[in-house]
Design a protein around this motif. Sequence first.
Motif, short mmCIF file in Angstrom:
data_model
loop_
_atom_site.label_atom_id
_atom_site.label_comp_id
_atom_site.label_asym_id
_atom_site.label_seq_id
_atom_site.Cartn_x
_atom_site.Cartn_y
_atom_site.Cartn_z
N LYS A 86 -107.73 58.22 82.91
CA LYS A 86 -108.35 57.09 82.23
C LYS A 86 -108.00 55.78 82.93
O LYS A 86 -106.88 55.59 83.38
CB LYS A 86 -107.89 57.06 80.77
CG LYS A 86 -108.67 56.12 79.91
CD LYS A 86 -108.35 56.33 78.45
CE LYS A 86 -109.31 55.53 77.60
NZ LYS A 86 -109.15 55.82 76.19
N LYS A 87 -108.97 54.89 83.01
CA LYS A 87 -108.77 53.57 83.63
C LYS A 87 -109.17 52.49 82.64
O LYS A 87 -110.00 52.71 81.78
CB LYS A 87 -109.58 53.46 84.91
CG LYS A 87 -109.19 54.51 85.94
CD LYS A 87 -109.56 54.08 87.32
CE LYS A 87 -109.20 55.15 88.32
NZ LYS A 87 -107.92 54.97 88.92
N ASP A 88 -108.57 51.29 82.81
CA ASP A 88 -108.95 50.17 81.96
C ASP A 88 -110.17 49.47 82.54
O ASP A 88 -110.71 49.88 83.57
CB ASP A 88 -107.77 49.21 81.74
CG ASP A 88 -107.34 48.47 82.99
OD1 ASP A 88 -107.99 48.58 84.05
OD2 ASP A 88 -106.31 47.76 82.92
N ARG A 89 -110.58 48.38 81.91
CA ARG A 89 -111.78 47.65 82.37
C ARG A 89 -111.66 47.11 83.78
O ARG A 89 -112.64 46.91 84.47
CB ARG A 89 -112.06 46.49 81.42
CG ARG A 89 -112.48 46.93 80.06
CD ARG A 89 -112.75 45.74 79.18
NE ARG A 89 -113.06 46.21 77.84
CZ ARG A 89 -112.76 45.57 76.74
NH1 ARG A 89 -112.14 44.41 76.79
NH2 ARG A 89 -113.07 46.07 75.57
N ASP A 90 -110.42 46.83 84.21
CA ASP A 90 -110.18 46.28 85.55
C ASP A 90 -110.00 47.37 86.61
O ASP A 90 -109.71 47.06 87.76
CB ASP A 90 -108.97 45.36 85.54
CG ASP A 90 -109.16 44.17 84.62
OD1 ASP A 90 -110.30 43.66 84.53
OD2 ASP A 90 -108.18 43.75 83.98
N GLY A 91 -110.10 48.64 86.21
CA GLY A 91 -109.95 49.74 87.15
C GLY A 91 -108.52 50.22 87.34
O GLY A 91 -108.26 51.07 88.19
N ASN A 92 -107.57 49.68 86.56
CA ASN A 92 -106.17 50.12 86.65
C ASN A 92 -105.98 51.44 85.91
O ASN A 92 -106.51 51.62 84.81
CB ASN A 92 -105.23 49.08 86.02
CG ASN A 92 -105.30 47.75 86.70
OD1 ASN A 92 -105.22 47.66 87.91
ND2 ASN A 92 -105.47 46.70 85.92
N ARG B 289 -100.82 49.81 72.58
CA ARG B 289 -101.08 49.41 73.96
C ARG B 289 -100.18 48.21 74.25
O ARG B 289 -99.88 47.42 73.36
CB ARG B 289 -102.54 49.02 74.11
CG ARG B 289 -102.95 48.79 75.53
CD ARG B 289 -104.42 48.50 75.70
NE ARG B 289 -105.21 48.82 74.52
CZ ARG B 289 -106.47 48.53 74.39
NH1 ARG B 289 -107.12 47.91 75.35
NH2 ARG B 289 -107.14 48.83 73.30
#
Length: 119
Positions: A33-39, A96
């Motif tokens: 899974k990645k966040d909105r920024d691609g991390n 989170r």
Amino acid sequence: MQSIPVDTSRLGVLRCAVGPEPKLADFETKQVKKDRDGNTLYTVGVTVRQEGRRVSVIEIAVPGEPKGVTEGTEVRVTGMEAFAWAMGDRHGISFRAAAITPAPATPTTTGSAGKSGGA
């Protein structure tokens, strides 16, 4: 989904119970899974111990791999938020944070108090 800020200073001692693991978006394909920024999101199991209460373990998602966080390490959690969720008849609270870092080491006192000189 509404986020609720969490004041971690009121949670007592926080310690890593399960080291950082990549959070999976799909268990079958093992897609991370990645966040909105691609991390890449990581999950860290953290014990919460308030004075006079039992120990609880919560899982906290954090963007990027927390460096220096290993099992047993006391940690600091920055920017923690709680989210209530429901899927069908299942429900719960997820956590989170912006960052999880090792807590600064507390200096040990090494003085001559309590030592007596030789005679």
